[in-house]
Structure formats: C-alpha cells, structure tokens
Design a protein around this motif. Structure first.
Motif, mmCIF file in Angstrom:
data_model
loop_
_atom_site.group_PDB
_atom_site.id
_atom_site.type_symbol
_atom_site.label_atom_id
_atom_site.label_comp_id
_atom_site.label_asym_id
_atom_site.label_seq_id
_atom_site.Cartn_x
_atom_site.Cartn_y
_atom_site.Cartn_z
ATOM 1 N N ASP A 157 0.846 -1.195 0.000
ATOM 2 C CA ASP A 157 0.000 0.000 0.000
ATOM 3 C C ASP A 157 0.884 1.249 0.000
ATOM 4 O O ASP A 157 1.721 1.432 0.873
ATOM 5 N N ARG A 159 0.205 4.058 0.798
ATOM 6 C CA ARG A 159 -0.010 4.838 2.025
ATOM 7 C C ARG A 159 1.042 4.538 3.091
ATOM 8 O O ARG A 159 1.399 5.410 3.872
ATOM 9 N N TYR A 160 1.487 3.267 3.130
ATOM 10 C CA TYR A 160 2.527 2.902 4.104
ATOM 11 C C TYR A 160 3.777 3.736 3.879
ATOM 12 O O TYR A 160 4.384 4.244 4.817
ATOM 13 N N GLN A 162 3.955 6.596 2.317
ATOM 14 C CA GLN A 162 3.685 7.998 2.643
ATOM 15 C C GLN A 162 3.722 8.216 4.150
ATOM 16 O O GLN A 162 4.283 9.202 4.630
ATOM 17 N N ALA A 163 3.138 7.284 4.891
ATOM 18 C CA ALA A 163 3.132 7.399 6.349
ATOM 19 C C ALA A 163 4.555 7.420 6.872
ATOM 20 O O ALA A 163 4.897 8.216 7.748
ATOM 21 N N SER A 164 5.388 6.556 6.325
ATOM 22 C CA SER A 164 6.782 6.507 6.766
ATOM 23 C C SER A 164 7.502 7.825 6.480
ATOM 24 O O SER A 164 8.269 8.314 7.313
ATOM 25 N N LYS A 169 11.231 9.469 8.000
ATOM 26 C CA LYS A 169 12.153 8.528 7.348
ATOM 27 C C LYS A 169 12.283 8.895 5.872
ATOM 28 O O LYS A 169 11.270 9.029 5.173
ATOM 29 N N HIS A 171 13.530 8.481 1.772
ATOM 30 C CA HIS A 171 13.047 7.482 0.814
ATOM 31 C C HIS A 171 13.781 6.146 0.935
ATOM 32 O O HIS A 171 13.168 5.086 0.835
ATOM 33 N N GLU A 173 15.375 4.864 3.655
ATOM 34 C CA GLU A 173 14.946 4.208 4.894
ATOM 35 C C GLU A 173 13.544 3.629 4.741
ATOM 36 O O GLU A 173 13.258 2.518 5.197
ATOM 37 N N THR A 174 12.679 4.413 4.112
ATOM 38 C CA THR A 174 11.308 3.961 3.887
ATOM 39 C C THR A 174 11.288 2.702 3.029
ATOM 40 O O THR A 174 10.583 1.751 3.325
ATOM 41 N N ARG A 177 12.811 -0.191 5.303
ATOM 42 C CA ARG A 177 12.066 -0.582 6.510
ATOM 43 C C ARG A 177 10.596 -0.861 6.255
ATOM 44 O O ARG A 177 9.963 -1.566 7.046
ATOM 45 N N ILE A 178 10.048 -0.288 5.195
ATOM 46 C CA ILE A 178 8.622 -0.492 4.947
ATOM 47 C C ILE A 178 8.381 -1.317 3.682
ATOM 48 O O ILE A 178 7.890 -2.438 3.736
ATOM 49 N N MET A 181 10.177 -4.724 3.608
ATOM 50 C CA MET A 181 9.655 -5.614 4.651
ATOM 51 C C MET A 181 8.235 -6.082 4.325
ATOM 52 O O MET A 181 7.877 -7.225 4.576
ATOM 53 N N GLN A 182 7.447 -5.171 3.756
ATOM 54 C CA GLN A 182 6.081 -5.546 3.380
ATOM 55 C C GLN A 182 6.099 -6.554 2.239
ATOM 56 O O GLN A 182 5.257 -7.443 2.174
ATOM 57 N N LEU B 46 3.665 15.528 0.567
ATOM 58 C CA LEU B 46 3.505 14.327 -0.259
ATOM 59 C C LEU B 46 3.123 14.706 -1.687
ATOM 60 O O LEU B 46 3.254 13.910 -2.607
ATOM 61 N N TYR B 71 9.874 14.141 5.032
ATOM 62 C CA TYR B 71 10.493 13.540 6.215
ATOM 63 C C TYR B 71 11.242 14.569 7.066
ATOM 64 O O TYR B 71 11.777 14.233 8.114
ATOM 65 N N PHE B 79 -3.756 8.968 8.603
ATOM 66 C CA PHE B 79 -4.435 8.700 7.337
ATOM 67 C C PHE B 79 -5.819 8.118 7.581
ATOM 68 O O PHE B 79 -6.093 7.532 8.619
ATOM 69 N N PHE B 85 1.657 -0.015 9.954
ATOM 70 C CA PHE B 85 2.536 -0.986 9.300
ATOM 71 C C PHE B 85 2.212 -2.390 9.800
ATOM 72 O O PHE B 85 2.459 -2.720 10.954
ATOM 73 N N HIS B 87 3.540 -5.195 9.303
ATOM 74 C CA HIS B 87 4.621 -6.122 9.666
ATOM 75 C C HIS B 87 5.273 -5.747 11.000
ATOM 76 O O HIS B 87 6.203 -6.407 11.429
ATOM 77 N N TYR B 96 8.020 4.137 15.612
ATOM 78 C CA TYR B 96 8.696 4.100 14.302
ATOM 79 C C TYR B 96 9.281 5.462 13.940
ATOM 80 O O TYR B 96 10.417 5.565 13.483
#
Lengths: 272, 354
Positions: A157, A159-160, A162-164, A169, A171, A173-174, A177-178, A181-182, B46, B71, B79, B85, B87, B96
């Motif tokens: 997603d 959104r994950y 974007q949230a990161s 964090k 780009h 790191e995102t 880590r996101i 990992m996803q 964003l 960032y 959201f 997340f 995971h 985080y």
C-alpha cells in the motif's frame, strides 16, 4: 450442489491426472537401489555436480536479486515511456526455449560473438566455463524473480510509504524498513522459485557452458551423463532434485499463505 | 502557527486556498472530491504545490524556490485508513517515527495494554488510537487528520472524538481535521472551513458557519434547507427589523445596513428553527412571521421527523422543510394533509445576500 454424476466425472478426471504426475515420480524412488544410494551420491561425479550446482545457483540467485529488486520496484511503482517494452524484454527468457537461450548467449559471448570477440582479444573467454553456467542460469531464471518481486511491490500500500515519509524517514529508509519488509514474503517466495529454476537449468547450460565434470556439469547435466554410464547415480541425483522441488513448492505455498491443502476442489455443503 | 497559500492543478481539478491558524482544531468540511485530502497532502509534502508558500512556526516549508521534503517536516499525519505498518506490532509502530518515551501518550490514548499486539488483532477504534499515538509520538508541530472517524461505528466514534479533544488539550498544536461529517466538524472544530471544488468558501467558528453562512453554497452545506427571495418593503432601524414581501407573505428579517427599500433579498432558515404554533397553549407574546401551511409529507429522519410544508395558496408541493422531535409530532398528532400554523423567529432568519 453439483449433480452426482458430474462430481464423479470430475473426481475421475482429477484422479487420472494426479496419477499421471505422481507415478513417474514414485517410479524413480521405486527404481533406486537404496543399498547403494549413499555410495552413488558420494561418487565423484555426483559430488562435483552437487557442489557446482549449489554454488552456481546461489551465485546466480544473488546476482538476480541485486539487479532484480531495483528493476521490479521501478516497474511496480513508476510509469514511464517504454515500460511495456522493458517488461516484455524481461519476460522473454521465460518463454524462450532454453536451447535457444543458450545459443543466443553463445552468439553474444562466444569466441566470435557480438561481444565475445572483443573479450577474446582481452584474453577473456566465457563459453564452457563456470561463469557461463552462472550466466545461463541468470538469463533463464531472472524473469521468475522479477515477476514475483514486482507483484509483491505492487501489493504494498502506497499509504505505508507515505506514512513513513511523514514520520521522518527518508526514501531509502522507507524503502528498506517499509516497502521491502512488506514485500518480503513475495520476494522470498520469488527467490526460492528462481533458485529452483536456476538449479534445474539444463538446455541453455548445455549449449553455452557444455557438460564438463567439475566445471560446467550441474546436477541436471550429471543426470544426463550418468544415465549413460551408471543409472543408479542418475536416479540418486534425481531423488535429490525431486526432494528439493517439493521443498520449494512447500515453501512458496507457505509464504503465499495458501496452505497446502487449503484449496477446496468442491464447494462445501454449507456454501449457498 | 501555520500559514499557507497553495495552488495546485490536478487534471481538471484546481485547488486554491490560503489560511492562517494557531493552536486550534480547524475542521475542514467538504464533500469527497472537494480537495480536502489534496490539501493535507500538499501540507505534508507528499504532493508538490504548483505555487504558494507554507510556513509552520516561523520555519519555511515551501515556497517557489524551496521545498522541504516530507520527512523533514514536523507534521503528524493520521491517514483515513490509518496506514499502520502490518509487519510491525503496536509498539514498533508508535515508536517508528521517533523513539521517544511512549508511556504518557499510550496511557492517554488507552493503548498501553495493546503494545505487543500485532496490527491485525486490533479493532477499528484501537487502530485509530494507535495511528494517533504514532503521529503524536513523533512530536509534530502540526497534526493532520484525514477523515479519522469515518471507518468507525457511531458508539466508538463519539468516544474517540472525546479522546481527540483530550489529546488536543495535552498537546495544543495546530490540528487540521478533514471530514464530510457536519456533526463532527461542529463537535470538534474550534473553527470550521467549508471547502468546495478546491476552494475554501468560509472559515469561521462553528456558530457563525452554521447560523451565519456567508453564501447560499455554505448554507446548503451546513444543512440549511429553506431559501426564500423577496422584495424589501420597509426598514425599521429602531426595532432592528426589515420587512420584506416574499411568497405572498410579509416577513420580518433582522435589519442590515445594506438593506434598501425596493431591493431584492435572499434569506433562509434551518429546518429545526421553524417553530410550530401551539394552538393548545395560551400565548404571552405576539407571534412574529406566522404562516399557515398544509403538511404535504411526514418523513422519519433519524430520531426526528421532517415535515414538508406547503404555504397556503402556494402551487408547489412544498415550500419549507421543518425538523421536529418525535414527541412533538406525537403530542400534536401531526398527519399528512392537515393544516399547521408555524412561525419563523426573526433571529433564526439569515440574510444570504452578502
């Protein structure tokens, strides 16, 4: 609820098909002389083939992952010109007959090849070397990885990410880590399938790398050679390959969460 | 303190807004597609604005030569679908962004017993609180909430609104809450901004937006239903009244400086502000703006009833909508087809010609 005669017909068809697949596999185990199984496996030919297959397929896998992850991510996340064309090129090795792939590699990297002629001038000769084995495997197996890694990235997603980013964090790191990992289960199952494809590579390797014990003779090639000299060695190596294939399927099934006996062949009685 | 002015073209959609806000909760009310979420994404970095400027507490976030990446912005973003997340577990999620002490926030948001849960084990309301905790633990200077309660059922929603007000009391930072829910905006917003087609139509405290809408568009938005036009007949500055002629009736409105005899005027009244004349009770004061009507339809509307009233002599099906509580409908035994006397209190009539 399906009519009885229809269900019976389906069951019959499935049974015939499953037997057709399993009987040959069982036949190998049946024909193995288990009293000399160990001896066959420890023969020099078998040992060298095992070592070579294991090392080349793992190196191929690492190379495919290094190139494949960025390529898969870009294809999954961005739209750009020629994306479809790039996608098509990446998929070609998957449908190309392996012998043709081997010939193509030879025409490119062979002594008189498109690139090979210049490499030869520099004193580099690729064909019929262990490097050629790895190149053949990478060529043939890479689409499997890129396809499943791409699907895995596409399923993450947005959104994950974007949230990161809003949580401080950057780009990279995102991504690590996101996104990575996803996508991990899909990437691992892709890697396992790709490794299995590399391990089983036969046609391209034979054309481009040849069949030299200890240098280019991988397990499938050793099965071919041993078949002509010592069938028991061929059978023992086949047992290894069958066991590996099973393990690969189980791992992929587990990672993609389907469960092995999960799918139902018939709708259950409670289904309306 | 946040101030921004933004322009952004997205296909045929064009957003243009500007605003300044302090440590308040600003509720942006708009339909889906009005540009609310786009506005939040622009603020968070964003999305890149075409033009404009953003600054938060004196720090420049964006202008035509400068674009601070998301960032590096001190913005907490919750959201709509929470984007937790999957995971990571709850604790890993909330820490985080920044490994700050989490005890206080997790207690405040009642998630301290959930810290080692995985995200899939959480209920909708718990997810919402975890998402809020994650944003707050990052110690933002601006909090953005995108439809934070839309995925929850009513009971939990009410409780979470209280949580949010509680949190805002503890961490009084500028908070922008985007919603399409009138009631939510009214309950939570210190100020309400009405957004439509990429523009903010009105920004004001809830009372003003609801009872003094700046335009017919805003009036419609906040649930005003009954619009009338008429001609001004007479001005009475002493009593602060304007007499106007509309729908074959003479109606008294609150007087305004801009009113002139003979000019056209538009005004409206909220359905719940229309009063029913209780013929069964003795009156102490004279009735202002009495109207004889016929009840055309009675329709249940939540816990209330909506009456569609036809002014006597009118040729339309109905001219007004009135919202009345159930007990009133029952005690007056109102049925379709009967006549009903109502009156329009002067203070509830709003001029719409600004």
């Amino acid at each position: 609820m399906l009519p009885r005669w229809f269900r019976m017909t389906l069951i019959l068809l499935i049974t015939i098909f499953l037997l057709y697949i399993t009987i040959p596999l069982v036949a190998i185990f049946w024909q193995v002389d288990w009293s000399i199984f160990h001896q066959s496996l420890t023969s020099q030919v078998a040992q060298q083939a095992l070592k070579l297959s294991l090392s080349t397929s793992l190196i191929s896998l690492v190379i495919i992952i290094i190139f494949g992850i960025p390529v898969a991510y870009i294809l999954a996340r961005f739209d750009f010109r020629f994306k479809e064309a790039i996608d098509t090129i990446i998929d070609i090795p998957m449908v190309l007959p392996p012998a043709v792939a081997g010939l193509a590699l030879l025409m490119a990297f062979g002594r008189n090849g498109l690139i090979g002629q210049y490499l030869y001038l520099l004193g580099i000769s690729i064909p019929f070397s262990t490097l050629a084995v790895i190149m053949a495997q990478v060529f043939v197996a890479s689409p499997f990885f890129i396809k499943s890694a791409r699907a895995a990235f596409e399923a993450v997603d947005h959104r994950y990410e974007q949230a990161s980013l809003t949580l401080g964090k950057n780009h990279l790191e995102t991504f690590i880590r996101i996104t990575l990992m996803q996508a991990k289960p899909g990437i691992i199952s892709g890697a396992v399938m790709t490794w299995a494809r590399a391990l089983g590579e036969f046609g391209a390797t034979l054309m481009f790398a040849g069949n030299m014990t200890g240098r280019t003779q991988t397990l499938p090639l050793a099965v071919l050679s041993a078949f002509e000299s010592d069938v028991q060695v061929a059978l023992s190596l086949s047992v290894i390959l069958i066991v590996v294939s099973f393990a690969v399927i189980l791992i992929v099934k587990y990672l993609t969460r389907g469960g092995i006996f999960h799918a139902k062949f018939f709708p259950s009685k409670t289904t309306r | 303190m946040l101030s921004f002015s933004l322009q952004k073209q997205l296909g045929s959609f064009y957003l243009q807004t500007e605003m300044t806000m302090g440590s308040e909760i600003l509720a942006i009310l708009g339909l889906s597609g009005s540009g609310k979420s786009t506005l939040l994404n622009l603020l968070a970095g964003l999305l890149k604005p075409d033009q404009g400027e953003i600054s938060l507490n004196g720090q420049l976030y964006f202008n035509k030569n400068y674009n601070l990446p998301p960032y590096k912005r001190k913005i907490g973003y919750v959201f709509q679908d929470y984007a937790l997340f999957s995971h990571l577990n709850v604790l890993e999620n909330i820490t985080y962004g920044a490994n700050n002490p989490y005890q206080e926030i997790s207690e405040l948001l009642r998630i301290d017993h959930l810290l080692d849960r995985s995200i899939s084990q959480l209920s909708g309301g718990q997810k919402q609180r975890v998402a809020l905790a994650r944003a707050l633990l990052y110690r933002p200077e601006l909090l953005l909430l995108d439809e934070p309660f839309s995925a929850l059922d009513n009971l939990i929603r009410t409780k979470l609104r209280m949580d949010l007000l509680n949190v805002h009391k503890h961490y009084p930072i500028p908070t922008i809450l985007v919603t399409h829910n009138l009631e939510e905006a009214f309950t939570l917003g210190d100020r309400i901004a009405i957004m439509d087609e990429g523009r903010i139509l009105q920004v004001a405290d809830p009372e003003t937006v609801f009872y003094r809408p700046a335009s017919k568009a805003v009036a419609r938005f906040v649930g005003m239903k009954n619009f009338f036009s008429g001609e001004i007949l007479q001005l009475d500055k002493a009593k602060n009244l304007t007499l106007c002629h509309s729908n074959n009736l003479n109606v008294y409105l609150p007087y305004k400086e801009s009113h002139q005899v003979g000019s056209q005027i538009e005004f409206g009244i909220r359905p719940e502000d229309i009063r029913i004349v209780r013929e069964d009770r003795p009156r102490t004061t004279p009735i202002v703006n009495p109207i004889k009507t016929t009840v055309w339809r009675v329709i249940r509307d939540g816990l209330s009833y909506r009456l569609f009233l036809r002014i006597q002599g009118s040729i339309k099906n109905y001219d007004m909508e009135s919202l009345i509580p159930r007990h009133l409908l029952n005690s007056l035994a109102i049925t379709e087809g009967q006549t009903l006397s109502v009156h329009l209190p002067v203070e509830a009539l709003h001029n719409l010609d600004y």
